[in-house]
Design an enzyme around this catalytic site. Structure first.
Site, PDB file in Angstrom:
ATOM      1  N   PHE A  80      29.847  36.862  41.559  1.00  0.00           N
ATOM      2  CA  PHE A  80      31.612  36.737  41.285  1.00  0.00           C
ATOM      3  C   PHE A  80      32.555  35.935  42.847  1.00  0.00           C
ATOM      4  O   PHE A  80      33.582  35.717  42.294  1.00  0.00           O
ATOM      5  CB  PHE A  80      31.777  37.892  41.635  1.00  0.00           C
ATOM      6  N   ARG A  90      55.930  26.727  54.406  1.00  0.00           N
ATOM      7  CA  ARG A  90      55.954  28.381  54.175  1.00  0.00           C
ATOM      8  C   ARG A  90      55.796  28.187  52.562  1.00  0.00           C
ATOM      9  O   ARG A  90      55.374  29.601  52.050  1.00  0.00           O
ATOM     10  CB  ARG A  90      57.817  29.492  54.445  1.00  0.00           C
ATOM     11  N   CYS A 100      36.200  45.214  43.689  1.00  0.00           N
ATOM     12  CA  CYS A 100      37.400  46.393  44.573  1.00  0.00           C
ATOM     13  C   CYS A 100      39.039  44.917  43.719  1.00  0.00           C
ATOM     14  O   CYS A 100      39.984  45.549  43.121  1.00  0.00           O
ATOM     15  CB  CYS A 100      37.805  45.310  45.717  1.00  0.00           C
ATOM     16  N   VAL A 126      37.218  46.324  54.405  1.00  0.00           N
ATOM     17  CA  VAL A 126      35.596  45.334  55.149  1.00  0.00           C
ATOM     18  C   VAL A 126      35.196  43.788  53.768  1.00  0.00           C
ATOM     19  O   VAL A 126      35.873  44.789  52.148  1.00  0.00           O
ATOM     20  CB  VAL A 126      34.860  45.951  55.813  1.00  0.00           C
ATOM     21  N   LYS A 140      45.551  50.511  50.695  1.00  0.00           N
ATOM     22  CA  LYS A 140      44.188  50.082  50.256  1.00  0.00           C
ATOM     23  C   LYS A 140      44.774  49.400  48.854  1.00  0.00           C
ATOM     24  O   LYS A 140      44.163  48.103  48.619  1.00  0.00           O
ATOM     25  CB  LYS A 140      42.893  51.272  50.057  1.00  0.00           C
ATOM     26  N   TYR A 180      27.574  51.278  50.168  1.00  0.00           N
ATOM     27  CA  TYR A 180      28.409  49.891  50.513  1.00  0.00           C
ATOM     28  C   TYR A 180      29.192  50.212  51.785  1.00  0.00           C
ATOM     29  O   TYR A 180      29.007  49.138  52.576  1.00  0.00           O
ATOM     30  CB  TYR A 180      29.070  49.044  49.618  1.00  0.00           C
TER      31      TYR A 180
END
Ligand code: SAJ
Length: 405
Positions: A320, A245, A259, A154, A205, A14
């Site tokens: 998902f 805020r 992820c 991405v 990450k 991917y």
């Protein structure tokens, strides 16, 4: 292909394949490597094995022009990119064996001044670990290679655009490595490139996705409280977000994908005592799916008590997240399975408008399912569902805010 490759890309999935195509579009020779020979054949025929808009054209032209060639083994180049999966072993512990075997595969090819970059989501310290592995096998190269970590960020479905335009964080094991990696990415990336060290880049990450997981867990926790308190959670969040805020995300039936539902465990596995909120957020988001399945079970029992017959149930959505066909790590799929496991002769209609056939679930058209079912359970807020007009006598369990005002 016929020129000597400048880049070897290990892993053509991917992220690896779009990145390889992007580099090749820039007239840099790329030798792509994948252990799956079917994938290699497909790419060399100018085709692709994954669904991603615009990737097909990019790969077809890169292969046709001879700038991209796929293979099952690496060759000598100047830059090596490791873009392989980092899955989980038992107990949610990350498995870096693919990164290790990719590194071992290129070990004999490495030479002075080469650039070695890991992009795979990795536990903190992986880049240094791979550096040690390389130098223990090739001690004559010690200090002569440039080694860095550079994660991608991405969004599936918009990869070809985001690969070029998103900012990137680049962390070398030393300053020279960071600079070398930066010059490499500068050739294809228009977003800003931010310098740091390898450990910070690795953690960055993991933290990006953990941050989103924690924020979604907050929204999901609110939805559980509101359910007990008799408050409409969607209205509540909308009102709270009027504060200049405050920006609360949306509750749903859990968190899925490959992820956000996964990366936080990379931190928790190594720092269990310290990562309390991160670990708890995973628990809350997982619990939300279980809670949804229990709610459906209760609704079925209540229906049977009230009507003296079994209800029919429509399960709306398996993906998902909204408007995609990806079922990986999908909480909706998990809930659907749980509902079916608890089934006691009720009729179930399973709906996923983005998929035609599924090898486990028998799928029903969404309008037919919503029309025929007594209980309609919304698990994913697909656009199609928003236009549905449901009879007043239906019991609607809207876990993802399809009908929120
Ligand atoms: N979700 C909610 N409520 C929300 C937003 C999302 O319940 O308010 C759920 C979705 O339904 C889904 C899950 O969260 O189940 C994740 O969806 P997503 O759209 O937030 O993220 P992904 O998994 O498609 O892509 C993410 C992105 N990361 C972040 O936004 C921090 C992307 O930028 C990363 O590149 C990608 O993960 C990755 O590969 O790490």
């Amino acid at each position: 292909m016929n020129k000597k490759p400048q880049v070897v890309m290990i892993g053509l999935g991917y992220i690896g394949l779009p990145t390889a195509a992007l580099i090749a579009q820039n007239k840099t020779y790329v030798h792509g490597v994948d252990i799956n020979s079917k994938v290699v054949e497909t790419i060399n025929a100018g085709k692709i094995h994954i669904v991603e808009p615009e990737l097909d054209l990019a790969v077809a032209s890169a292969v046709k022009n001879g700038y991209l060639k796929a293979d099952t083994v690496p060759v000598e180049a100047n830059t090596y990119l490791i873009v392989v999966p980092t899955p989980f072993k038992a107990k949610n512990e990350p498995d870096i064996s693919f990164v290790e075997s990719a590194t071992k595969a290129i070990l004999p090819l490495l030479k002075k001044d080469d650039l070695y970059i890991i992009e795979s989501t990795s536990p903190i310290g992986t880049t240094e670990k791979m550096m040690q592995l390389i130098y223990s096998e090739r001690p004559e190269l010690e200090g002569m290679l440039n080694i860095a970590y550079c994660p991608e960020r991405v969004l599936p479905g918009n990869v070809m655009y985001e690969l070029v335009h998103n900012d990137r964080v680049i962390g070398g094991v030393d300053e020279e490595s960071t600079e070398k990696a930066l010059s490499f990415y500068k050739q294809f990336i228009k977003g800003d490139l931010h310098r740091t060290n390898a450990r910070t880049a690795e953690m960055c990450k993991l933290v990006e996705n953990s941050s989103r997981d924690v924020q979604i867990a907050f929204a999901n926790e609110l939805s559980l409280i509101c359910d007990k308190a008799g408050i409409n959670v969607w209205e509540l969040i909308e009102l709270a977000n009027k504060h200049p805020r405050v920006n609360i995300l949306q509750p749903g039936c859990g968190v899925g994908g490959h992820c956000i539902a996964v990366d936080p465990y990379f931190i928790v596995a190594d720092y269990p005592m310290e990562s309390k909120i991160i670990g708890k957020a995973r628990e809350i988001n997982n619990y939300k799916s279980f809670w949804c399945a229990e709610k459906v079970q209760t609704a079925k029992l209540e229906f049977e008590l009230a009507h003296g017959r079994k209800p029919s149930v429509a399960i709306m959505g398996l993906a998902f997240k909204p408007n995609i066909d990806d079922l990986r790590e999908s909480p909706a799929k998990y809930i659907a399975q749980k509902i079916l496991q608890n089934a006691n002769n009720e009729k179930h209609y399973i709906v996923e408008p983005n998929i035609d056939v599924h090898n486990i679930f028998k799928l029903t058209d969404y309008t037919e399912a919503a029309k025929n079912a007594d209980i309609v359970v919304f698990l994913v807020a697909h656009d199609e569902f928003k236009a549905l007009e449901l009879n007043e006598d239906k019991i609607v369990l809207d876990f993802c805010g399809v009908f929120r005002k």
